[in-house]
Design a protein around this motif. Sequence first.
Motif, PDB file in Angstrom:
ATOM      1  N   PRO A 208      16.579  -4.723  11.171  1.00 65.83           N
ATOM      2  CA  PRO A 208      16.065  -3.975  10.025  1.00 65.83           C
ATOM      3  C   PRO A 208      17.155  -3.672   8.997  1.00 65.83           C
ATOM      4  O   PRO A 208      18.346  -3.662   9.310  1.00 65.83           O
ATOM      5  N   GLN A 209      16.724  -3.418   7.752  1.00 62.10           N
ATOM      6  CA  GLN A 209      17.631  -3.074   6.658  1.00 62.10           C
ATOM      7  C   GLN A 209      18.693  -4.171   6.488  1.00 62.10           C
ATOM      8  O   GLN A 209      18.359  -5.334   6.354  1.00 62.10           O
ATOM      9  N   SER A 210      19.975  -3.782   6.536  1.00 64.09           N
ATOM     10  CA  SER A 210      21.062  -4.758   6.364  1.00 64.09           C
ATOM     11  C   SER A 210      21.570  -5.308   7.693  1.00 64.09           C
ATOM     12  O   SER A 210      22.528  -6.082   7.722  1.00 64.09           O
ATOM     13  N   MET A 211      20.935  -4.940   8.770  1.00 58.97           N
ATOM     14  CA  MET A 211      21.409  -5.337  10.096  1.00 58.97           C
ATOM     15  C   MET A 211      21.036  -6.789  10.376  1.00 58.97           C
ATOM     16  O   MET A 211      19.923  -7.224  10.085  1.00 58.97           O
ATOM     17  N   PRO A 212      21.950  -7.574  10.936  1.00 56.21           N
ATOM     18  CA  PRO A 212      21.606  -8.953  11.314  1.00 56.21           C
ATOM     19  C   PRO A 212      20.682  -8.980  12.524  1.00 56.21           C
ATOM     20  O   PRO A 212      20.575  -8.005  13.268  1.00 56.21           O
ATOM     21  N   VAL A 213      20.006 -10.099  12.693  1.00 57.41           N
ATOM     22  CA  VAL A 213      19.107 -10.281  13.838  1.00 57.41           C
ATOM     23  C   VAL A 213      19.897 -10.818  15.028  1.00 57.41           C
ATOM     24  O   VAL A 213      20.629 -11.799  14.909  1.00 57.41           O
ATOM     25  N   PHE A 214      19.744 -10.172  16.162  1.00 54.87           N
ATOM     26  CA  PHE A 214      20.352 -10.638  17.411  1.00 54.87           C
ATOM     27  C   PHE A 214      19.217 -11.060  18.342  1.00 54.87           C
ATOM     28  O   PHE A 214      18.727 -10.254  19.139  1.00 54.87           O
ATOM     29  N   ASN A 215      18.780 -12.307  18.212  1.00 55.00           N
ATOM     30  CA  ASN A 215      17.698 -12.777  19.076  1.00 55.00           C
ATOM     31  C   ASN A 215      18.235 -13.028  20.487  1.00 55.00           C
ATOM     32  O   ASN A 215      19.420 -12.841  20.760  1.00 55.00           O
ATOM     33  N   ASP A 216      17.345 -13.473  21.353  1.00 49.62           N
ATOM     34  CA  ASP A 216      17.726 -13.636  22.758  1.00 49.62           C
ATOM     35  C   ASP A 216      18.700 -14.789  22.980  1.00 49.62           C
ATOM     36  O   ASP A 216      19.292 -14.898  24.048  1.00 49.62           O
ATOM     37  N   ASP A 217      18.850 -15.665  21.985  1.00 48.82           N
ATOM     38  CA  ASP A 217      19.860 -16.716  22.094  1.00 48.82           C
ATOM     39  C   ASP A 217      21.253 -16.192  21.739  1.00 48.82           C
ATOM     40  O   ASP A 217      22.257 -16.692  22.242  1.00 48.82           O
ATOM     41  N   ASN A 218      21.317 -15.169  20.852  1.00 46.57           N
ATOM     42  CA  ASN A 218      22.598 -14.557  20.510  1.00 46.57           C
ATOM     43  C   ASN A 218      23.048 -13.559  21.569  1.00 46.57           C
ATOM     44  O   ASN A 218      24.166 -13.624  22.072  1.00 46.57           O
ATOM     45  N   ILE A 219      22.163 -12.637  21.863  1.00 43.04           N
ATOM     46  CA  ILE A 219      22.420 -11.621  22.888  1.00 43.04           C
ATOM     47  C   ILE A 219      21.203 -11.598  23.804  1.00 43.04           C
ATOM     48  O   ILE A 219      20.091 -11.306  23.361  1.00 43.04           O
ATOM     49  N   THR A 220      21.384 -11.901  25.064  1.00 45.69           N
ATOM     50  CA  THR A 220      20.275 -11.996  26.011  1.00 45.69           C
ATOM     51  C   THR A 220      19.656 -10.614  26.244  1.00 45.69           C
ATOM     52  O   THR A 220      20.286  -9.585  25.959  1.00 45.69           O
ATOM     53  N   PRO A 221      18.425 -10.567  26.769  1.00 44.77           N
ATOM     54  CA  PRO A 221      17.818  -9.269  27.083  1.00 44.77           C
ATOM     55  C   PRO A 221      18.676  -8.416  28.016  1.00 44.77           C
ATOM     56  O   PRO A 221      18.751  -7.187  27.857  1.00 44.77           O
ATOM     57  N   GLU A 222      19.320  -9.052  28.984  1.00 45.49           N
ATOM     58  CA  GLU A 222      20.185  -8.291  29.900  1.00 45.49           C
ATOM     59  C   GLU A 222      21.383  -7.704  29.149  1.00 45.49           C
ATOM     60  O   GLU A 222      21.801  -6.562  29.426  1.00 45.49           O
ATOM     61  N   GLN A 223      21.942  -8.455  28.219  1.00 47.67           N
ATOM     62  CA  GLN A 223      23.061  -7.945  27.430  1.00 47.67           C
ATOM     63  C   GLN A 223      22.613  -6.824  26.491  1.00 47.67           C
ATOM     64  O   GLN A 223      23.349  -5.850  26.300  1.00 47.67           O
ATOM     65  N   LYS A 224      21.429  -6.939  25.938  1.00 46.68           N
ATOM     66  CA  LYS A 224      20.889  -5.851  25.119  1.00 46.68           C
ATOM     67  C   LYS A 224      20.735  -4.584  25.965  1.00 46.68           C
ATOM     68  O   LYS A 224      21.014  -3.471  25.502  1.00 46.68           O
ATOM     69  N   ALA A 225      20.287  -4.777  27.205  1.00 49.09           N
ATOM     70  CA  ALA A 225      20.169  -3.631  28.114  1.00 49.09           C
ATOM     71  C   ALA A 225      21.531  -3.000  28.376  1.00 49.09           C
ATOM     72  O   ALA A 225      21.645  -1.764  28.506  1.00 49.09           O
ATOM     73  N   ASN A 226      22.583  -3.804  28.447  1.00 48.58           N
ATOM     74  CA  ASN A 226      23.930  -3.273  28.655  1.00 48.58           C
ATOM     75  C   ASN A 226      24.419  -2.493  27.423  1.00 48.58           C
ATOM     76  O   ASN A 226      25.105  -1.470  27.557  1.00 48.58           O
ATOM     77  N   VAL A 227      24.075  -2.953  26.224  1.00 51.75           N
ATOM     78  CA  VAL A 227      24.420  -2.207  25.014  1.00 51.75           C
ATOM     79  C   VAL A 227      23.724  -0.853  25.017  1.00 51.75           C
ATOM     80  O   VAL A 227      24.326   0.177  24.664  1.00 51.75           O
ATOM     81  N   ILE A 228      22.468  -0.830  25.412  1.00 49.00           N
ATOM     82  CA  ILE A 228      21.732   0.434  25.511  1.00 49.00           C
ATOM     83  C   ILE A 228      22.401   1.357  26.527  1.00 49.00           C
ATOM     84  O   ILE A 228      22.506   2.576  26.316  1.00 49.00           O
ATOM     85  N   THR A 229      22.873   0.782  27.627  1.00 50.29           N
ATOM     86  CA  THR A 229      23.576   1.582  28.643  1.00 50.29           C
ATOM     87  C   THR A 229      24.845   2.199  28.060  1.00 50.29           C
ATOM     88  O   THR A 229      25.167   3.368  28.331  1.00 50.29           O
ATOM     89  N   TYR A 230      25.570   1.434  27.244  1.00 48.48           N
ATOM     90  CA  TYR A 230      26.791   1.959  26.625  1.00 48.48           C
ATOM     91  C   TYR A 230      26.476   3.112  25.673  1.00 48.48           C
ATOM     92  O   TYR A 230      27.168   4.144  25.678  1.00 48.48           O
TER      93      TYR A 230
END
Length: 277
Positions: A208-230
């Motif tokens: 959204p807004q000026s943020m780039p898109v990080f699809n599942d090929d860029n950052i996997t769902p598991e990696q997104k979950a790790n960012v949320i954990t951080y």
Amino acid sequence: MNKGTPRSMAMKPARQNRTQRSAGRRHPLATAALIVVGLLATGGTYALFTTSATAETSAAAEATIEDGGKLFAANCATCHGLNLQGTKQGPTLIGVGAASVDFQVGTGRMPLAATGPQAEKKPVQFTEEQVSALAEFVASKAPGPAIPSAEYLTGEGDASEGAELFRINCAMCHNVAGAGGALTEGKYAPPLAGIAPNHVYDAMLTGPQSMPVFNDDNITPEQKANVITYLKYLDETPSVGGFGLGNLGPVSEGLFIWIFGLGGIVAITIWLTARSN
């Protein structure tokens, strides 16, 4: 003949027993027939209940989409068009998916209160059920990113890997501690403290807004979950260095020293001089 009569009478019960055993014996195919009947009855019952459950689920989904369509027509169509085609006041929503609606409407950014460089977070205007209905309605028009599965939103992943991913992909805008920061043309990266996990995932997925898109090929769902954990770790862990000064980095710390540190030294100097006079 009289001697043969008892023998004949003795043979009758034996014959009767054999006849009874023969009459009580099941046909070789009887067991197979019973199994087939049982399977047909079980399968028919299962199919009946499955069909009924599927029909109820389908009817509930259609009702949700219908409710979402009414909400969209009343609150969103002015800017985005009745068919999501977009207008001069707002972009098209065809293909944005349910995740985009979940983020924009679920954080209060939409409906937009006033035009500006970017939509700002504000109190949510709809209930969770209404947000879900709007998301289902938009998703029904064209395929797009779906709302993330609950298994990736628990905040129980690898915080160290999430921190590394965040520093590489997010810290240049949001600050390494998620405190946010200024961008160009009046835009800004918002602070990430206290953000709901599903909205963090939605933002990475849709950009959204000026943020780039990080699809599942860029950052996997598991990696997104790790960012949320951080980010959850940052929310729950106090600053080990004391007062964080907004976690804005060396600029705010240097400004603090210049204003309060040097200001305090000047004030003490003036006080000592005045006392000696």
